[in-house]
Design a protein around this motif. Structure first.
Motif, PDB file in Angstrom:
ATOM      1  N   ASN A 129       0.810  -1.216   0.000  1.00 26.23           N
ATOM      2  CA  ASN A 129       0.000   0.000   0.000  1.00 26.23           C
ATOM      3  C   ASN A 129       0.846   1.269   0.000  1.00 26.23           C
ATOM      4  OD1 ASN A 129      -2.649   1.008  -0.149  1.00 26.23           O
ATOM      5  ND2 ASN A 129      -2.634   1.555   2.021  1.00 26.23           N
ATOM      6  N   GLN A 130       2.052   1.184  -0.584  1.00 29.24           N
ATOM      7  CA  GLN A 130       2.945   2.331  -0.667  1.00 29.24           C
ATOM      8  C   GLN A 130       3.329   2.562  -2.120  1.00 29.24           C
ATOM      9  OE1 GLN A 130       3.475   4.132   2.109  1.00 29.24           O
ATOM     10  NE2 GLN A 130       2.196   2.603   3.129  1.00 29.24           N
ATOM     11  N   LEU A 131       3.302   3.818  -2.541  1.00 27.05           N
ATOM     12  CA  LEU A 131       3.664   4.126  -3.916  1.00 27.05           C
ATOM     13  C   LEU A 131       5.122   3.808  -4.203  1.00 27.05           C
ATOM     14  CD1 LEU A 131       1.760   7.511  -4.494  1.00 27.05           C
ATOM     15  CD2 LEU A 131       1.113   5.226  -5.257  1.00 27.05           C
ATOM     16  N   PHE A 132       6.007   4.000  -3.191  1.00 27.79           N
ATOM     17  CA  PHE A 132       7.412   3.688  -3.443  1.00 27.79           C
ATOM     18  C   PHE A 132       7.639   2.190  -3.597  1.00 27.79           C
ATOM     19  CE2 PHE A 132       7.108   4.223   1.231  1.00 27.79           C
ATOM     20  CZ  PHE A 132       7.541   2.982   1.660  1.00 27.79           C
ATOM     21  N   GLY A 133       6.726   1.373  -3.076  1.00 26.39           N
ATOM     22  CA  GLY A 133       6.810  -0.064  -3.324  1.00 26.39           C
ATOM     23  C   GLY A 133       6.541  -0.387  -4.787  1.00 26.39           C
ATOM     24  N   VAL A 134       5.566   0.298  -5.379  1.00 29.78           N
ATOM     25  CA  VAL A 134       5.281   0.121  -6.806  1.00 29.78           C
ATOM     26  C   VAL A 134       6.452   0.620  -7.640  1.00 29.78           C
ATOM     27  CG1 VAL A 134       3.659   0.660  -8.666  1.00 29.78           C
ATOM     28  CG2 VAL A 134       2.814   0.351  -6.337  1.00 29.78           C
ATOM     29  N   VAL A 135       7.071   1.725  -7.219  1.00 33.24           N
ATOM     30  CA  VAL A 135       8.255   2.245  -7.904  1.00 33.24           C
ATOM     31  C   VAL A 135       9.366   1.212  -7.885  1.00 33.24           C
ATOM     32  CG1 VAL A 135      10.083   3.982  -7.808  1.00 33.24           C
ATOM     33  CG2 VAL A 135       7.702   4.663  -7.460  1.00 33.24           C
ATOM     34  N   ALA A 136       9.577   0.572  -6.737  1.00 38.13           N
ATOM     35  CA  ALA A 136      10.662  -0.400  -6.601  1.00 38.13           C
ATOM     36  C   ALA A 136      10.449  -1.615  -7.504  1.00 38.13           C
ATOM     37  CB  ALA A 136      10.780  -0.843  -5.140  1.00 38.13           C
ATOM     38  N   ILE A 137       9.254  -2.165  -7.524  1.00 39.52           N
ATOM     39  CA  ILE A 137       9.019  -3.382  -8.311  1.00 39.52           C
ATOM     40  C   ILE A 137       9.035  -3.073  -9.801  1.00 39.52           C
ATOM     41  CG2 ILE A 137       6.493  -3.228  -8.339  1.00 39.52           C
ATOM     42  CD1 ILE A 137       8.638  -6.403  -7.870  1.00 39.52           C
ATOM     43  N   ASN A 138       8.519  -1.925 -10.207  1.00 40.87           N
ATOM     44  CA  ASN A 138       8.581  -1.560 -11.622  1.00 40.87           C
ATOM     45  C   ASN A 138      10.005  -1.303 -12.071  1.00 40.87           C
ATOM     46  OD1 ASN A 138       5.907  -1.671 -12.680  1.00 40.87           O
ATOM     47  ND2 ASN A 138       5.374   0.177 -11.546  1.00 40.87           N
ATOM     48  N   THR A 139      10.789  -0.668 -11.217  1.00 46.56           N
ATOM     49  CA  THR A 139      12.199  -0.433 -11.544  1.00 46.56           C
ATOM     50  C   THR A 139      12.931  -1.752 -11.728  1.00 46.56           C
ATOM     51  OG1 THR A 139      12.195   1.652 -10.305  1.00 46.56           O
ATOM     52  CG2 THR A 139      14.332   0.655 -10.776  1.00 46.56           C
ATOM     53  N   ALA A 140      12.683  -2.695 -10.827  1.00 44.89           N
ATOM     54  CA  ALA A 140      13.357  -3.989 -10.913  1.00 44.89           C
ATOM     55  C   ALA A 140      13.013  -4.719 -12.204  1.00 44.89           C
ATOM     56  CB  ALA A 140      12.972  -4.844  -9.700  1.00 44.89           C
ATOM     57  N   PHE A 141      11.771  -4.631 -12.633  1.00 39.94           N
ATOM     58  CA  PHE A 141      11.360  -5.359 -13.835  1.00 39.94           C
ATOM     59  C   PHE A 141      11.785  -4.659 -15.123  1.00 39.94           C
ATOM     60  CE2 PHE A 141       8.696  -8.036 -11.235  1.00 39.94           C
ATOM     61  CZ  PHE A 141       8.642  -9.215 -11.956  1.00 39.94           C
ATOM     62  N   GLN A 142      12.005  -3.359 -15.088  1.00 38.27           N
ATOM     63  CA  GLN A 142      12.341  -2.632 -16.307  1.00 38.27           C
ATOM     64  C   GLN A 142      13.842  -2.492 -16.535  1.00 38.27           C
ATOM     65  OE1 GLN A 142      10.147  -1.784 -18.610  1.00 38.27           O
ATOM     66  NE2 GLN A 142       8.478  -2.579 -17.351  1.00 38.27           N
ATOM     67  N   ILE A 143      14.659  -2.718 -15.523  1.00 37.41           N
ATOM     68  CA  ILE A 143      16.105  -2.530 -15.665  1.00 37.41           C
ATOM     69  C   ILE A 143      16.679  -3.462 -16.722  1.00 37.41           C
ATOM     70  CG2 ILE A 143      18.285  -3.027 -14.491  1.00 37.41           C
ATOM     71  CD1 ILE A 143      17.296  -1.582 -12.092  1.00 37.41           C
ATOM     72  N   GLY A 144      16.212  -4.701 -16.776  1.00 37.57           N
ATOM     73  CA  GLY A 144      16.768  -5.662 -17.720  1.00 37.57           C
ATOM     74  C   GLY A 144      16.615  -5.213 -19.162  1.00 37.57           C
ATOM     75  N   PHE A 145      15.424  -4.793 -19.533  1.00 43.17           N
ATOM     76  CA  PHE A 145      15.184  -4.336 -20.899  1.00 43.17           C
ATOM     77  C   PHE A 145      16.033  -3.119 -21.235  1.00 43.17           C
ATOM     78  CE2 PHE A 145      12.703  -1.281 -23.496  1.00 43.17           C
ATOM     79  CZ  PHE A 145      12.768  -1.947 -24.715  1.00 43.17           C
ATOM     80  N   VAL A 208      -2.115  -5.116  -7.492  1.00 44.33           N
ATOM     81  CA  VAL A 208      -1.670  -6.162  -6.578  1.00 44.33           C
ATOM     82  C   VAL A 208      -1.163  -5.575  -5.264  1.00 44.33           C
ATOM     83  CG1 VAL A 208       0.054  -7.996  -6.223  1.00 44.33           C
ATOM     84  CG2 VAL A 208      -1.146  -7.798  -8.413  1.00 44.33           C
ATOM     85  N   LEU A 209      -0.425  -4.466  -5.338  1.00 39.10           N
ATOM     86  CA  LEU A 209       0.314  -3.976  -4.179  1.00 39.10           C
ATOM     87  C   LEU A 209      -0.337  -2.802  -3.469  1.00 39.10           C
ATOM     88  CD1 LEU A 209       3.896  -4.121  -5.744  1.00 39.10           C
ATOM     89  CD2 LEU A 209       2.784  -5.831  -4.299  1.00 39.10           C
ATOM     90  N   ILE A 210      -1.301  -2.144  -4.112  1.00 35.78           N
ATOM     91  CA  ILE A 210      -1.974  -1.000  -3.490  1.00 35.78           C
ATOM     92  C   ILE A 210      -3.357  -1.438  -3.030  1.00 35.78           C
ATOM     93  CG2 ILE A 210      -2.860   1.319  -3.840  1.00 35.78           C
ATOM     94  CD1 ILE A 210       0.143   1.207  -3.767  1.00 35.78           C
ATOM     95  N   GLN A 211      -3.664  -1.146  -1.768  1.00 38.11           N
ATOM     96  CA  GLN A 211      -4.934  -1.571  -1.189  1.00 38.11           C
ATOM     97  C   GLN A 211      -5.896  -0.415  -0.956  1.00 38.11           C
ATOM     98  OE1 GLN A 211      -3.062  -3.366   2.210  1.00 38.11           O
ATOM     99  NE2 GLN A 211      -3.153  -5.431   1.340  1.00 38.11           N
ATOM    100  N   SER A 212      -5.394   0.803  -0.980  1.00 34.33           N
ATOM    101  CA  SER A 212      -6.247   1.982  -0.778  1.00 34.33           C
ATOM    102  C   SER A 212      -6.650   2.550  -2.130  1.00 34.33           C
ATOM    103  CB  SER A 212      -5.509   3.056   0.033  1.00 34.33           C
ATOM    104  OG  SER A 212      -5.188   2.567   1.324  1.00 34.33           O
ATOM    105  N   GLY A 213      -7.947   2.784  -2.305  1.00 32.38           N
ATOM    106  CA  GLY A 213      -8.425   3.280  -3.577  1.00 32.38           C
ATOM    107  C   GLY A 213      -7.881   4.639  -3.950  1.00 32.38           C
ATOM    108  N   ASP A 214      -7.577   5.491  -2.936  1.00 32.14           N
ATOM    109  CA  ASP A 214      -7.092   6.836  -3.236  1.00 32.14           C
ATOM    110  C   ASP A 214      -5.623   6.858  -3.629  1.00 32.14           C
ATOM    111  OD1 ASP A 214      -6.156   6.085  -0.764  1.00 32.14           O
ATOM    112  OD2 ASP A 214      -6.530   8.024   0.192  1.00 32.14           O
TER     113      ASP A 214
END
Length: 269
Positions: A129-145, A208-214
């Motif tokens: 439920n943290q935006l920086f968590g979404v930043v971290a997982i997206n960064t990890a998946f995009q670095i390879g490409f 998947v990772l954000i639980q708050s609608g706002d």
């Protein structure tokens, strides 16, 4: 092919400019009736787009910057220097692109849930439920490409530039910042454009990772325009057009660099 790609977008724009009463009366394939921006104002207010746009901005910009920064350092290491594990690391980074994110949804969710953080950093006490968590997982998946693309771009740069910099006393960081990075601007612009589109349009990881609608991104705002018993497709079309505008602006702003980055190596001389 261009016409086939443009037809849905143009049809969405056309539908969004027509009031629902006119399409109900004359039909969606008619040209009768009036045209106005009422659906856009209604979609913006009803969908709460301002807050969702802010969430998408807080995720997209840091993710793109971090991805390009880490990928450029990795690409510099594996393309400009010959050492024992450079090819192995490049293969590992590239192979990460072959793994579908959906396969890792359950373990990533558990990892985020079990990672404890101070409440001063995370109001949930975890990475969930943290935006920086979404930043971290997206960064990890995009670095390879990005590493794969940038390493190929950097390999096309003359090695004599780095050798001349070393002769002049430039260290590794100086070669990276002062010699190689200025020459990779077209590739960075092309990748930046693609990454903005990828991250901005990402629907899976925030869901998947954000639980708050706002805290959800703009890609989920279209759900707020759905009626319980009836769907206003004119309103939905207006919302879809609003959502797509930022990616079009980014592409148009970086169009020249984007094309230059894609055509590198298309001809010799």
């Amino acid at each position: 092919m261009a016409v086939m790609w443009l037809i849905p977008l143009l049809w969405a724009v056309y539908t969004s400019l027509r009031p629902k009463a006119d399409t109900d009366r004359y039909g969606y394939f008619s040209i009768a009736g009036r045209f106005d921006l009422g659906n856009y104002f209604a979609a913006w207010n009803q969908g709460g787009f301002a807050g969702y746009f802010l969430n998408s901005t807080l995720v997209t910009i840091p993710t793109v910057l971090l991805t390009l920064f880490f990928a450029s350092m990795m690409a510099f290491a594996v393309s400009r220097f010959s050492w024992r594990f450079n090819t192995t690391l490049l293969i590992m980074f590239t192979a990460g692109n072959l793994l579908p994110p959906q396969v890792l949804a359950a373990p990533v969710f558990e990892l985020f849930k079990l990672t404890q953080l101070p409440y001063s950093i995370s109001d949930s006490g975890t990475l969930l439920n943290q935006l920086f968590g979404v930043v971290a997982i997206n960064t990890a998946f995009q670095i390879g490409f990005c590493t794969f693309v940038l390493s190929n771009y950097m390999k096309a740069l003359p090695l004599e530039l780095s050798e001349a910099a070393r002769v002049d006393g430039a260290g590794v960081w100086r070669q990276y910042i002062g010699v190689v990075m200025p020459l990779t601007r077209p590739a960075l612009a092309a990748l930046g454009t693609l990454e903005v589109i990828f991250i901005y349009n990402d629907y899976f990881w925030p869901l998947v990772l954000i639980q708050s609608g706002d805290r959800l991104p703009i890609t989920t705002a279209i759900n707020n325009l759905q009626g319980q018993f009836l769907s206003n497709y004119n309103l939905l079309a207006a919302g879809a057009v609003i959502i797509v505008i930022p990616t079009l602006v980014i592409y148009l702003a970086l169009q020249r660099q984007f094309v230059a980055g894609l055509t590198l190596g298309a001809n010799k001389g």
